[in-house]
Design a protein around this motif. Structure first.
Motif, PDB file in Angstrom:
ATOM      1  N   LEU A 414       0.817  -1.160  -0.044  1.00  0.00           N
ATOM      2  CA  LEU A 414       0.191   0.054   0.044  1.00  0.00           C
ATOM      3  C   LEU A 414       1.029   1.466  -0.213  1.00  0.00           C
ATOM      4  O   LEU A 414       0.503   2.274   0.563  1.00  0.00           O
ATOM      5  CB  LEU A 414      -0.979  -0.012   1.311  1.00  0.00           C
ATOM      6  CG  LEU A 414      -1.910  -1.229   1.422  1.00  0.00           C
ATOM      7  CD1 LEU A 414      -2.484  -1.162   2.555  1.00  0.00           C
ATOM      8  CD2 LEU A 414      -2.681  -1.430  -0.014  1.00  0.00           C
ATOM      9  N   SER A 415       1.852   1.036  -0.531  1.00  0.00           N
ATOM     10  CA  SER A 415       3.177   2.139  -0.485  1.00  0.00           C
ATOM     11  C   SER A 415       2.481   3.261  -1.283  1.00  0.00           C
ATOM     12  O   SER A 415       3.460   4.345  -1.622  1.00  0.00           O
ATOM     13  CB  SER A 415       4.728   1.661  -0.877  1.00  0.00           C
ATOM     14  OG  SER A 415       4.457   1.178  -2.061  1.00  0.00           O
ATOM     15  N   ALA A 416       1.544   3.218  -1.989  1.00  0.00           N
ATOM     16  CA  ALA A 416       1.091   4.430  -2.746  1.00  0.00           C
ATOM     17  C   ALA A 416       0.928   5.317  -1.847  1.00  0.00           C
ATOM     18  O   ALA A 416       0.336   6.676  -2.427  1.00  0.00           O
ATOM     19  CB  ALA A 416       0.119   3.910  -3.828  1.00  0.00           C
ATOM     20  N   ALA A 417       0.445   5.222  -0.687  1.00  0.00           N
ATOM     21  CA  ALA A 417       0.000   6.506   0.294  1.00  0.00           C
ATOM     22  C   ALA A 417       1.140   6.521   1.219  1.00  0.00           C
ATOM     23  O   ALA A 417       2.027   5.476   1.571  1.00  0.00           O
ATOM     24  CB  ALA A 417      -1.264   5.951   1.013  1.00  0.00           C
ATOM     25  N   ARG A 418       1.670   7.804   1.574  1.00  0.00           N
ATOM     26  CA  ARG A 418       2.600   8.118   2.391  1.00  0.00           C
ATOM     27  C   ARG A 418       2.070   8.317   3.928  1.00  0.00           C
ATOM     28  O   ARG A 418       2.478   8.765   4.716  1.00  0.00           O
ATOM     29  CB  ARG A 418       3.734   9.117   1.970  1.00  0.00           C
ATOM     30  CG  ARG A 418       3.202  10.533   1.946  1.00  0.00           C
ATOM     31  CD  ARG A 418       4.282  11.343   1.494  1.00  0.00           C
ATOM     32  NE  ARG A 418       3.905  13.024   1.470  1.00  0.00           N
ATOM     33  CZ  ARG A 418       3.947  13.654   2.313  1.00  0.00           C
ATOM     34  NH1 ARG A 418       4.295  13.138   3.594  1.00  0.00           N
ATOM     35  NH2 ARG A 418       3.576  14.976   2.302  1.00  0.00           N
ATOM     36  N   PHE A 419       0.572   8.404   3.853  1.00  0.00           N
ATOM     37  CA  PHE A 419      -0.053   8.702   5.194  1.00  0.00           C
ATOM     38  C   PHE A 419      -1.026   7.663   5.737  1.00  0.00           C
ATOM     39  O   PHE A 419      -1.760   6.886   4.672  1.00  0.00           O
ATOM     40  CB  PHE A 419      -0.976   9.878   5.000  1.00  0.00           C
ATOM     41  CG  PHE A 419      -0.219  11.205   4.907  1.00  0.00           C
ATOM     42  CD1 PHE A 419      -0.269  11.848   5.924  1.00  0.00           C
ATOM     43  CD2 PHE A 419      -0.089  11.744   3.584  1.00  0.00           C
ATOM     44  CE1 PHE A 419       0.586  12.991   5.893  1.00  0.00           C
ATOM     45  CE2 PHE A 419       0.689  12.744   3.518  1.00  0.00           C
ATOM     46  CZ  PHE A 419       1.044  13.642   4.764  1.00  0.00           C
TER      47      PHE A 419
END
Length: 512
Positions: A414-419
């Motif tokens: 899920l590293s497409a998000a940094r939050f």
């Protein structure tokens, strides 16, 4: 006298030198020569007789960097050292913390000249493995044997790269020679009597190199670790009973032997250091971008506070139903924190950022997703549908993905998000750590937000998690320490105040 045997990583040791190893699983008399013992290298450190491995030159790292640059990525120092460690051994366990790059490290160890690459992993991780396999071996991008469904398909073995998931492994009963076999999330193979474990053992025996991987703590170690070690280095640990009797702290009872913890820990540490590479976040922090953790406190109305106070009183008084009362409290407090969780997610997406929201209850996840018009994945969503939703989320600017912590225990990316926002927390520190690592990317920092209700029980549960971390397995396999410490300090301050022992006793017992 010590000299190498014909088997890789095995050595002949004269009887007198091997005397300290008598009775240790893995050291056995050589049937061809009564004056010597056959000993695996993981035992040699116990007699101060470790053979030196060839020194890795900087030229090798530079050559790898050049090779990887052509494929559009770069190995971190931790990954370079992992490839060094694994490639010089026939079998070894890669047990780094989650998101330290185990996938790439394992694939980089494969030598195509030795035979096909076989990857056994949970179905939910298939997209990640295939993506990196195609990137590292682009010449085989269109020639990957992909096993689908629940039945073993022998025809797929004709491909140079084969991906199979654990559901089909139990039916994999044919002799299969391979160059490299990787078992991702290898803690799925802890039961030595399970059909999938037996099949994995057979597959490993006919591979040139075997790499079991797990970033998940195995809380019942050491006996539960035997199957994984036996995959990587068969016969060097004795059988399960020999291993458990020596390292599992056996206790005789009227109902047989029970294994209650760890024994001979120093010896086991020494042996494991030769066959297992384990790096925690704290060990490699200089090689990684930072993680920032913050806490948002959800206010509680007077009506809800009275309701929670009643449930808290039951936790202290109804000792026979602590688990049930805690589950009830947890469900109520999740609803109280919902509005704050939704609001925090909106703040992030208003800045054009993607975000992952973690929940514990499926119902809570569905409610959050409904209010945010978000994608949602949990145990009721089929793995294929999960992947479709995650792919759609990755392609959605400022997209929101709501997931339950149960799916955090598998290797989804899920590293497409940094939050990431934890609207609910799990009582097991390892699960929190796994959730964090699903959004981690080594190329940029990450921000984690924990939503905690402004009520003493929700805050004190954090204290219980800290206590559980202190009782983690003796082999140093702990997780999420930074997460829990950040929560504790933010909610309670750096000093531990108040008499909470009685309530914590109940919380720890019910959460264990």
């Amino acid at each position: 006298m010590i000299r190498a045997a014909s088997k890789r990583d095995w050595f002949y040791v004269d009887r007198e030198t091997a005397r300290p190893l008598f009775g240790v699983p893995g050291a056995r008399p050589d049937p061809k020569d009564a004056t010597r013992f056959l000993v695996h290298r993981n035992l040699l450190a116990l007699i101060d007789a470790m053979p030196s491995l060839a020194t890795v030159s900087s030229d090798i790292w530079q050559a790898r960097d050049a090779w990887c640059a052509d494929r559009g990525f770069k190995l971190r120092v931790t990954q370079q050292s992992a490839v060094d460690f694994l490639s010089r051994r026939k079998g070894a366990v890669l047990a780094d913390d989650m998101r330290l790059g185990k996938t790439i490290s394992g694939l980089m160890c494969h030598d195509q000249a030795r035979g096909p690459l076989i990857i056994i992993a949970p179905l939910s991780t298939r997209a990640v493995w295939l993506g990196w396999a195609k990137r590292i071996f682009p010449e085989h991008a269109d020639n990957i044997g992909l096993m689908t469904g629940r039945k073993f398909d022998a025809a797929k073995l004709a491909h140079p790269i084969v991906f199979g998931h654990y559901e089909i492994l139990k039916d994999w009963t044919m002799l299969t020679r391979s160059g490299t076999v990787i078992f991702d999330e290898a803690h799925a193979l802890t039961n030595p009597d399970a059909k999938r474990t037996i099949a994995a053992q057979m597959l490993a025996q006919h591979a040139e190199q075997v790499i079991p991987m797990t970033g998940t703590p195995i809380w019942k170690l050491p006996p539960d670790f035997w199957s994984i070690l036996n995959l990587a280095i068969p016969d060097s640990w004795g059988n399960w009973y020999e291993f458990a009797d020596r390292y599992g702290c056996p206790v005789s009872t009227a109902h047989g032997t029970k294994y209650t913890g760890a024994s001979n820990e120093k010896e086991l540490h020494t042996r494991l250091s030769e066959v297992m590479l384990r790096r925690r976040w704290i060990d490699v922090s200089d090689d990684l971008p930072p993680i920032t953790r913050s806490v948002v406190v959800a206010e509680v109305s007077e009506t809800d506070r009275k309701r929670l106070d009643i449930l808290a009183a039951k936790l202290a008084s109804e000792r026979t139903n602590t688990a049930g009362n805690l589950a009830h409290y947890r469900r109520v407090v999740s609803g109280i924190k919902l509005a704050t969780t939704v609001n925090e997610a909106k703040k992030i997406t208003s800045r054009g950022e993607r975000v992952v929201v973690w929940a514990w209850h499926k119902e809570t996840a569905n409610k959050i997703a409904e209010q945010l018009s978000a994608f949602v994945i949990h145990g009721d969503v089929h793995p294929d549908e999960r992947e479709r939703r995650m792919s759609a989320w990755r392609e959605t600017p400022a997209g929101i993905l709501v997931a339950t912590l149960a799916v955090a225990q598998v290797g989804i990316d899920l590293s497409a998000a940094r939050f990431a926002i934890f609207g609910e927390i799990d009582y097991t520190p390892a699960v929190i750590g796994q959730g964090e690592m699903r959004t981690y990317d080594a190329t940029r920092p990450m921000d984690i937000i924990f939503v905690v209700a402004n009520h003493f029980v929700d805050q004190r549960i954090i204290r219980a998690l800290v206590a559980k971390l202190g009782a983690a397995d003796p082999l140093g396999v702990a997780a999420a320490i930074d997460s829990i410490d950040a929560l504790r300090d933010a909610v309670l301050g750096p000093k531990l105040e108040g008499d909470l022992d009685r309530l914590l006793e109940d919380l720890i017992a019910s959460a264990a």
